[in-house]
Design a protein around this motif. Structure first.
Motif, PDB file in Angstrom:
ATOM      1  N   ARG A 114     -14.325  -2.536  11.110  1.00  0.00           N
ATOM      2  CA  ARG A 114     -13.984  -3.309  12.312  1.00  0.00           C
ATOM      3  C   ARG A 114     -12.670  -4.051  12.140  1.00  0.00           C
ATOM      4  NH1 ARG A 114     -18.917  -7.165  12.781  1.00  0.00           N
ATOM      5  NH2 ARG A 114     -18.198  -7.436  10.626  1.00  0.00           N
ATOM      6  N   SER A 115     -12.239  -4.250  10.889  1.00  0.00           N
ATOM      7  CA  SER A 115     -10.958  -4.889  10.619  1.00  0.00           C
ATOM      8  C   SER A 115     -10.340  -4.230   9.394  1.00  0.00           C
ATOM      9  CB  SER A 115     -11.138  -6.398  10.384  1.00  0.00           C
ATOM     10  OG  SER A 115     -11.929  -6.635   9.244  1.00  0.00           O
ATOM     11  N   VAL A 116      -9.030  -4.374   9.237  1.00  0.00           N
ATOM     12  CA  VAL A 116      -8.324  -3.718   8.149  1.00  0.00           C
ATOM     13  C   VAL A 116      -7.129  -4.557   7.730  1.00  0.00           C
ATOM     14  CG1 VAL A 116      -6.920  -2.368   9.772  1.00  0.00           C
ATOM     15  CG2 VAL A 116      -7.213  -1.553   7.411  1.00  0.00           C
ATOM     16  N   SER A 117      -6.838  -4.537   6.431  1.00  0.00           N
ATOM     17  CA  SER A 117      -5.594  -5.104   5.907  1.00  0.00           C
ATOM     18  C   SER A 117      -4.682  -3.938   5.541  1.00  0.00           C
ATOM     19  CB  SER A 117      -5.866  -5.963   4.674  1.00  0.00           C
ATOM     20  OG  SER A 117      -6.693  -7.060   5.003  1.00  0.00           O
ATOM     21  N   LEU A 118      -3.417  -4.033   5.901  1.00  0.00           N
ATOM     22  CA  LEU A 118      -2.467  -2.947   5.677  1.00  0.00           C
ATOM     23  C   LEU A 118      -1.468  -3.356   4.597  1.00  0.00           C
ATOM     24  CD1 LEU A 118      -1.787  -1.921   9.385  1.00  0.00           C
ATOM     25  CD2 LEU A 118      -3.482  -0.987   7.792  1.00  0.00           C
ATOM     26  N   VAL A 119      -1.292  -2.478   3.613  1.00  0.00           N
ATOM     27  CA  VAL A 119      -0.385  -2.737   2.492  1.00  0.00           C
ATOM     28  C   VAL A 119       0.560  -1.549   2.366  1.00  0.00           C
ATOM     29  CG1 VAL A 119      -0.207  -3.239   0.029  1.00  0.00           C
ATOM     30  CG2 VAL A 119      -2.211  -4.020   1.318  1.00  0.00           C
ATOM     31  N   GLY A 120       1.834  -1.810   2.092  1.00  0.00           N
ATOM     32  CA  GLY A 120       2.773  -0.721   1.882  1.00  0.00           C
ATOM     33  C   GLY A 120       3.915  -1.139   0.994  1.00  0.00           C
ATOM     34  N   HIS A 121       4.514  -0.138   0.339  1.00  0.00           N
ATOM     35  CA  HIS A 121       5.675  -0.373  -0.520  1.00  0.00           C
ATOM     36  C   HIS A 121       6.872   0.369   0.057  1.00  0.00           C
ATOM     37  CE1 HIS A 121       8.100   0.866  -4.272  1.00  0.00           C
ATOM     38  NE2 HIS A 121       8.391  -0.399  -4.016  1.00  0.00           N
ATOM     39  N   SER A 122       8.028  -0.307   0.148  1.00  0.00           N
ATOM     40  CA  SER A 122       9.270   0.311   0.573  1.00  0.00           C
ATOM     41  C   SER A 122       9.127   0.862   1.999  1.00  0.00           C
ATOM     42  CB  SER A 122       9.667   1.399  -0.427  1.00  0.00           C
ATOM     43  OG  SER A 122      10.987   1.829  -0.217  1.00  0.00           O
ATOM     44  N   PHE A 123       9.308   2.169   2.204  1.00  0.00           N
ATOM     45  CA  PHE A 123       9.115   2.773   3.520  1.00  0.00           C
ATOM     46  C   PHE A 123       7.677   2.567   3.997  1.00  0.00           C
ATOM     47  CE2 PHE A 123       9.993   6.968   6.025  1.00  0.00           C
ATOM     48  CZ  PHE A 123      10.175   6.241   7.188  1.00  0.00           C
ATOM     49  N   GLY A 124       6.748   2.496   3.057  1.00  0.00           N
ATOM     50  CA  GLY A 124       5.354   2.252   3.408  1.00  0.00           C
ATOM     51  C   GLY A 124       5.132   0.856   3.969  1.00  0.00           C
ATOM     52  N   ALA A 125       5.969  -0.103   3.568  1.00  0.00           N
ATOM     53  CA  ALA A 125       5.854  -1.456   4.123  1.00  0.00           C
ATOM     54  C   ALA A 125       6.248  -1.470   5.593  1.00  0.00           C
ATOM     55  CB  ALA A 125       6.728  -2.425   3.329  1.00  0.00           C
ATOM     56  N   ALA A 126       7.334  -0.746   5.937  1.00  0.00           N
ATOM     57  CA  ALA A 126       7.706  -0.610   7.344  1.00  0.00           C
ATOM     58  C   ALA A 126       6.609   0.109   8.112  1.00  0.00           C
ATOM     59  CB  ALA A 126       9.029   0.150   7.463  1.00  0.00           C
ATOM     60  N   THR A 127       6.004   1.107   7.479  1.00  0.00           N
ATOM     61  CA  THR A 127       4.899   1.840   8.109  1.00  0.00           C
ATOM     62  C   THR A 127       3.740   0.904   8.417  1.00  0.00           C
ATOM     63  OG1 THR A 127       5.517   3.847   6.883  1.00  0.00           O
ATOM     64  CG2 THR A 127       3.306   3.782   7.842  1.00  0.00           C
ATOM     65  N   ALA A 128       3.394   0.047   7.465  1.00  0.00           N
ATOM     66  CA  ALA A 128       2.284  -0.887   7.661  1.00  0.00           C
ATOM     67  C   ALA A 128       2.576  -1.855   8.801  1.00  0.00           C
ATOM     68  CB  ALA A 128       2.011  -1.649   6.367  1.00  0.00           C
ATOM     69  N   LEU A 129       3.803  -2.369   8.876  1.00  0.00           N
ATOM     70  CA  LEU A 129       4.176  -3.290   9.951  1.00  0.00           C
ATOM     71  C   LEU A 129       4.113  -2.603  11.315  1.00  0.00           C
ATOM     72  CD1 LEU A 129       7.168  -5.003   8.144  1.00  0.00           C
ATOM     73  CD2 LEU A 129       5.121  -6.195   8.950  1.00  0.00           C
ATOM     74  N   CYS A 130       4.639  -1.385  11.385  1.00  0.00           N
ATOM     75  CA  CYS A 130       4.611  -0.641  12.653  1.00  0.00           C
ATOM     76  C   CYS A 130       3.183  -0.314  13.062  1.00  0.00           C
ATOM     77  CB  CYS A 130       5.417   0.651  12.521  1.00  0.00           C
ATOM     78  SG  CYS A 130       7.191   0.437  12.347  1.00  0.00           S
ATOM     79  N   LEU A 190       5.463  -4.891   0.547  1.00  0.00           N
ATOM     80  CA  LEU A 190       6.012  -4.983  -0.803  1.00  0.00           C
ATOM     81  C   LEU A 190       7.386  -4.310  -0.852  1.00  0.00           C
ATOM     82  CD1 LEU A 190       2.694  -4.143  -2.661  1.00  0.00           C
ATOM     83  CD2 LEU A 190       3.821  -6.374  -2.584  1.00  0.00           C
ATOM     84  N   ASP A 191       8.418  -5.110  -1.081  1.00  0.00           N
ATOM     85  CA  ASP A 191       9.806  -4.656  -1.146  1.00  0.00           C
ATOM     86  C   ASP A 191      10.140  -3.725   0.010  1.00  0.00           C
ATOM     87  OD1 ASP A 191      12.052  -5.288  -2.538  1.00  0.00           O
ATOM     88  OD2 ASP A 191      11.905  -3.651  -3.973  1.00  0.00           O
ATOM     89  N   PRO A 192      10.032  -4.214   1.244  1.00  0.00           N
ATOM     90  CA  PRO A 192      10.182  -3.340   2.412  1.00  0.00           C
ATOM     91  C   PRO A 192      11.573  -2.711   2.515  1.00  0.00           C
ATOM     92  CG  PRO A 192       9.292  -5.490   3.033  1.00  0.00           C
ATOM     93  CD  PRO A 192       9.771  -5.608   1.626  1.00  0.00           C
ATOM     94  N   TRP A 193      11.595  -1.414   2.767  1.00  0.00           N
ATOM     95  CA  TRP A 193      12.775  -0.730   3.284  1.00  0.00           C
ATOM     96  C   TRP A 193      12.519  -0.618   4.770  1.00  0.00           C
ATOM     97  CZ3 TRP A 193      13.634   4.815   4.632  1.00  0.00           C
ATOM     98  CH2 TRP A 193      14.975   5.076   4.906  1.00  0.00           C
ATOM     99  N   ILE A 194      13.175  -1.477   5.532  1.00  0.00           N
ATOM    100  CA  ILE A 194      12.769  -1.715   6.913  1.00  0.00           C
ATOM    101  C   ILE A 194      13.411  -0.735   7.882  1.00  0.00           C
ATOM    102  CG2 ILE A 194      14.561  -3.347   7.642  1.00  0.00           C
ATOM    103  CD1 ILE A 194      10.722  -3.824   7.929  1.00  0.00           C
ATOM    104  N   LYS A 195      14.047   0.318   7.358  1.00  0.00           N
ATOM    105  CA  LYS A 195      14.765   1.300   8.179  1.00  0.00           C
ATOM    106  C   LYS A 195      13.886   1.864   9.296  1.00  0.00           C
ATOM    107  CE  LYS A 195      18.298   4.197   8.854  1.00  0.00           C
ATOM    108  NZ  LYS A 195      19.651   3.766   9.219  1.00  0.00           N
ATOM    109  N   GLY A 196      12.618   2.077   9.022  1.00  0.00           N
ATOM    110  CA  GLY A 196      11.758   2.695  10.016  1.00  0.00           C
ATOM    111  C   GLY A 196      11.279   1.763  11.108  1.00  0.00           C
TER     112      GLY A 196
END
Length: 216
Positions: free
Chosen positions: A105-121, A142-148
């Motif tokens: 019913r709920s989720v926490s999203l974690v990502g590194h680099s491109f995965g961090a932008a993925t989690a935010l999106c 974690l250390d977002p590469w925010i390009k996406g």
């Protein structure tokens, strides 16, 4: 080892992890195991957008890293894959441990680099889905590469959830730092009563979030 009984009737808290460029689900085993050790079921994706160093599915569909991809297209696919895993989290968890109960019913999203932008999106998209989507408990970038993430136009919006961005020096170059600052200010404006933290880990490098330094 068999899974322990869940601390609540609904099941264990759910965390979904997204890897970075040249990454893989196996390349973050220490990080995901550490998160799981605090009491959560962690599902780590292997993205099929051409960003994984290698990916193979049970039906033999194998691919390696693909150069020259459109990051906007990649991000869209990554978010779709992440949301797909969230939607079938209970089935995925049961593949690893029969009877393992997950509170989807709920989720926490974690990502590194491109995965961090993925989690935010993905968090922003899930929140736009309203009652049909699980609640986003928080985002760890974690250390977002925010390009996406289209920070300037705001086309993708920003999630309204507690957010922690943890940066190494290698990703604090001006373009990335400005874009990430825009995203985090937008999140803070939407969540005035919840924490939005922007931190720097001194003396660290980009890959130290993953297993690769210890493997080397």
């Amino acid at each position: 080892a068999p899974a322990a009984a869940a601390p609540q009737p609904e099941g264990w808290p759910l965390v979904v992890f997204s890897h970075g460029l040249y990454g893989s689900s196996a390349g973050y085993s220490a990080l995901c195991s550490e998160i799981a050790s605090h009491g959560a079921v962690v599902l780590a994706l292997e993205h099929k957008d051409g960003s994984a160093i290698y990916s193979e599915t049970d039906d033999g569909d194998a691919s390696g890293y693909q150069f020259g991809q459109d990051t906007a297209v990649q991000t869209e696919r990554r978010v779709t894959e992440l949301r797909g895993v969230v939607a079938c989290a209970q089935q995925v968890a049961s593949l690893a441990h029969e009877g393992l109960q997950v509170d989807a019913r709920s989720v926490s999203l974690v990502g590194h680099s491109f995965g961090a932008a993925t989690a935010l999106c993905a968090a922003a998209e899930m929140q736009r889905g309203g009652a049909r989507s699980p609640r986003v408990r928080g985002v760890l970038a974690l250390d977002p590469w925010i390009k996406g993430f289209d920070a300037e136009s705001g086309r993708q919006g920003a999630p309204a959830a507690p957010t922690l961005a943890c940066l190494t020096q290698s990703m604090l170059y001006p373009e990335n730092e400005r874009a990430l600052g825009t995203v985090l200010r937008s999140i803070a404006a939407r969540t005035p009563a919840q924490p939005v933290l922007y931190t720097e880990a001194l003396g660290t490098r980009h890959q130290e979030v993953s297993d690769y330094p210890s493997l080397q």
